[in-house]
Design an enzyme around this catalytic site. Structure first.
Site, PDB file in Angstrom:
ATOM      1  N   ASP A  57       0.849  -1.198   0.000  1.00 34.95           N
ATOM      2  CA  ASP A  57       0.000   0.000   0.000  1.00 34.95           C
ATOM      3  C   ASP A  57       0.882   1.245   0.000  1.00 34.95           C
ATOM      4  O   ASP A  57       1.436   1.626   1.018  1.00 34.95           O
ATOM      5  CB  ASP A  57      -0.904  -0.015   1.231  1.00 34.95           C
ATOM      6  N   GLU A 137      31.320   9.549   3.111  1.00 36.23           N
ATOM      7  CA  GLU A 137      32.005   9.358   4.389  1.00 36.23           C
ATOM      8  C   GLU A 137      31.021   9.694   5.512  1.00 36.23           C
ATOM      9  O   GLU A 137      31.082  10.756   6.121  1.00 36.23           O
ATOM     10  CB  GLU A 137      33.241  10.265   4.474  1.00 36.23           C
ATOM     11  N   GLU A 139      29.370  10.059   9.006  1.00 35.93           N
ATOM     12  CA  GLU A 139      29.763  10.098  10.409  1.00 35.93           C
ATOM     13  C   GLU A 139      28.538   9.868  11.284  1.00 35.93           C
ATOM     14  O   GLU A 139      27.402  10.133  10.863  1.00 35.93           O
ATOM     15  CB  GLU A 139      30.406  11.449  10.731  1.00 35.93           C
ATOM     16  N   GLU A 194      36.117  10.205  15.419  1.00 36.27           N
ATOM     17  CA  GLU A 194      36.082  11.545  14.832  1.00 36.27           C
ATOM     18  C   GLU A 194      36.411  12.606  15.893  1.00 36.27           C
ATOM     19  O   GLU A 194      36.767  12.296  17.022  1.00 36.27           O
ATOM     20  CB  GLU A 194      34.721  11.818  14.178  1.00 36.27           C
ATOM     21  N   GLU A 201      33.587   7.490  12.353  1.00 40.40           N
ATOM     22  CA  GLU A 201      33.476   7.445  10.896  1.00 40.40           C
ATOM     23  C   GLU A 201      34.004   6.107  10.405  1.00 40.40           C
ATOM     24  O   GLU A 201      35.042   5.628  10.877  1.00 40.40           O
ATOM     25  CB  GLU A 201      34.273   8.582  10.249  1.00 40.40           C
ATOM     26  N   HIS A 250      30.644  13.754   3.770  1.00 35.30           N
ATOM     27  CA  HIS A 250      31.404  14.223   2.614  1.00 35.30           C
ATOM     28  C   HIS A 250      31.270  13.201   1.495  1.00 35.30           C
ATOM     29  O   HIS A 250      31.403  11.994   1.730  1.00 35.30           O
ATOM     30  CB  HIS A 250      32.880  14.392   2.971  1.00 35.30           C
ATOM     31  N   ARG A 322      40.285  22.555   3.760  1.00 33.52           N
ATOM     32  CA  ARG A 322      38.948  21.990   3.955  1.00 33.52           C
ATOM     33  C   ARG A 322      37.911  23.036   4.340  1.00 33.52           C
ATOM     34  O   ARG A 322      36.827  22.688   4.774  1.00 33.52           O
ATOM     35  CB  ARG A 322      39.011  20.894   5.023  1.00 33.52           C
ATOM     36  N   GLU A 340      35.357  16.355  -4.014  1.00 26.06           N
ATOM     37  CA  GLU A 340      34.671  16.010  -2.772  1.00 26.06           C
ATOM     38  C   GLU A 340      33.753  17.155  -2.363  1.00 26.06           C
ATOM     39  O   GLU A 340      34.218  18.258  -2.070  1.00 26.06           O
ATOM     40  CB  GLU A 340      35.701  15.750  -1.671  1.00 26.06           C
ATOM     41  N   ARG A 342      31.635  18.645   0.461  1.00 29.24           N
ATOM     42  CA  ARG A 342      31.773  18.464   1.899  1.00 29.24           C
ATOM     43  C   ARG A 342      30.530  18.873   2.702  1.00 29.24           C
ATOM     44  O   ARG A 342      30.504  18.729   3.915  1.00 29.24           O
ATOM     45  CB  ARG A 342      32.988  19.250   2.393  1.00 29.24           C
TER      46      ARG A 342
END
Length: 451
Positions: A57, A137, A139, A194, A201, A250, A322, A340, A342
């Site tokens: 359903d 990645e 976490e 982390e 992670e 990320h 970063r 990447e 982030r």
């Protein structure tokens, strides 16, 4: 035994069910908001599931269909068969298969199925001569439970980034999670504690984008189930604890040509990135505000996306630091060249988030968008004037702004398809409105006695 109408992969599943003594099958799919759902059937129904599908359903699933359009059919993908690792080995086993959702009124893929939306993005890439690989990645936090089994926000360790025991007391939990993931076919590359207390992670191998999105849902399920066996609650909530780093997801992504070459690699480029990679990056930057609504889909997501806690809020890219939204990671070999993003967090629907990234990047390639120069300084240290000089915008600061950006961005809105885009916006508008009229504990503590 089958009647001979099964594919080789489907017959292999029936053989595994018999050899593994599987009693029940969980036919898994994902709703629009990214919640994994399943219909459990006796394993003897496996052949019927392959040949006829299993009906359910659809009106009971948020964002799917109205009650008068409720009949949906699950079509299992035999390549996703895996025995669930948390059952007692002495008992009969349970297994799962990830399914595509079929609209019974047309016999066609249901346009509200997030897995179908990602497949459409991959079809667009294929038409342009590319396949897509991705690696997230995700976490998560591990919290203790109270005496009633409810989650607290009390962590079981005082560990930090890459810490070892005795500070990292969750090593045994991570070890068992990794074993469970490997039992389900994952190639785990690394795991570590982390930055925040109780935060972890586990990275799994780069794969094609559809398998990757499937794996995110499986990953969250395995982590929660095995953490619970250890007496902990695992959460992928982006920011469960104030004033510490939140949990991100990320996401690395790259395109490959039909002959298996990495379309993002160029040995002669200063950054070893091809023209396609630069244009793809430009497309993602161009559409980043709208992507944010999908990749950061909760009110809580924006408690993570603030300066000062290592979360990217500035729309720029870099090959070195970063603090930018997109990073070009170092690549040991040409096949590893990638970009990447982030900003995503693990509360997102992985099918929709990856689909929007793909469409945004392909739009950059199709329109030959110019990629800005990389920003190599730490953007976190820029003041507003310097950011303006560099032409650096910021991501939406709350869910309402992100949904506004989504509705204004034709490329990303259309990437979701009319059905999902409409239902997603409706659900997120309601969520944000409920948040705005709520009164938090912080407000009560600050204002109740003061005024």
């Amino acid at each position: 035994m089958s009647d001979g109408n099964l594919t080789t992969a489907e017959q292999d599943v029936l053989d595994q069910i018999e050899s593994e003594d599987v009693d029940f099958l969980r036919l898994q799919f994902t709703d629009i908001l990214g919640t994994v759902k399943n219909v459990s059937v006796p394993a003897r129904q496996a052949e019927k599931a392959f040949t006829e599908g299993i009906y359910f359903d659809g009106s009971s699933i948020e964002g799917f269909v109205r009650i008068q359009e409720s009949d949906m059919r699950l079509k299992p993908d035999p390549e996703t068969f895996a025995v669930l690792p948390w059952r007692d080995k002495e008992d009969s086993a349970a297994a799962r298969m990830i399914c595509d959702v079929i609209d019974t009124s047309t016999g066609e893929p249901f346009e509200g199925d997030p897995r179908y939306i990602l497949k459409q993005a991959l079809d667009r890439a294929k038409e342009m001569g590319y396949t897509v690989n991705a690696a997230p990645e995700p976490e998560f936090f591990l919290f203790e439970e109270d005496e009633d089994g409810h989650a607290t926000t009390k962590t079981n360790d005082h560990g930090g980034y890459f810490d070892l025991a005795p500070k990292d007391l969750a090593q045994d939990v991570r070890r068992d999670i990794i074993y469970g993931l490997e039992d389900m076919g994952f190639e785990v590359e690394a795991s570590h504690h982390e930055v925040a207390q109780g935060q972890h992670e586990i990275n799994f191998e780069y794969d094609d984008a559809l398998t990757t999105a499937d794996n995110v849902g499986t990953f969250r399920t395995v982590v929660r189930a095995i953490a619970a066996q250890h007496g902990y609650h695992a959460t992928f909530m982006p920011k469960p604890i104030p004033k510490v780093n939140g949990s991100g997801m990320h996401t690395h992504i790259s395109l490959f040509t039909e002959d298996g070459e990495n379309a993002f690699h160029d040995e002669d480029d200063e950054f070893n990135l091809s023209d396609e990679a630069h244009a793809f990056t430009a497309g993602v930057l161009e559409h980043a505000p709208a992507i944010t609504a999908v990749a950061n889909p909760t009110v809580n997501s924006y408690k993570r996306l603030v300066p000062g806690y290592e979360a990217p809020v500035y729309v720029a890219w870099s090959d070195r630091n970063r603090s930018a939204l997109i990073r070009k990671p170092a690549a040991r070999v040409p096949a590893a060249s990638r970009v990447e993003l982030r900003s995503p967090d693990p509360s997102c629907n992985p099918y929709l988030a990856i689909a929007t990234m793909i469409h945004a990047g392909l739009d950059g390639i199709e329109n030959d968008l110019d990629c800005p120069d990389p920003v190599r300084e730490n953007i976190y240290e820029f003041d507003e004037q310097k950011r303006e000089e560099y032409g650096i915008d910021t991501l939406p600061s709350n869910l309402g702004e992100a949904v506004d950006a989504l509705e204004e961005d034709e490329v990303v809105y259309d990437a979701l398809g009319e059905h999902i885009a409409e239902k997603f916006v409706e659900a997120k508008r309601q969520e944000f409105e409920e948040y705005l009229i709520d009164v938090s504990d912080w407000e009560l503590e600050r204002y109740l006695e003061k005024y």
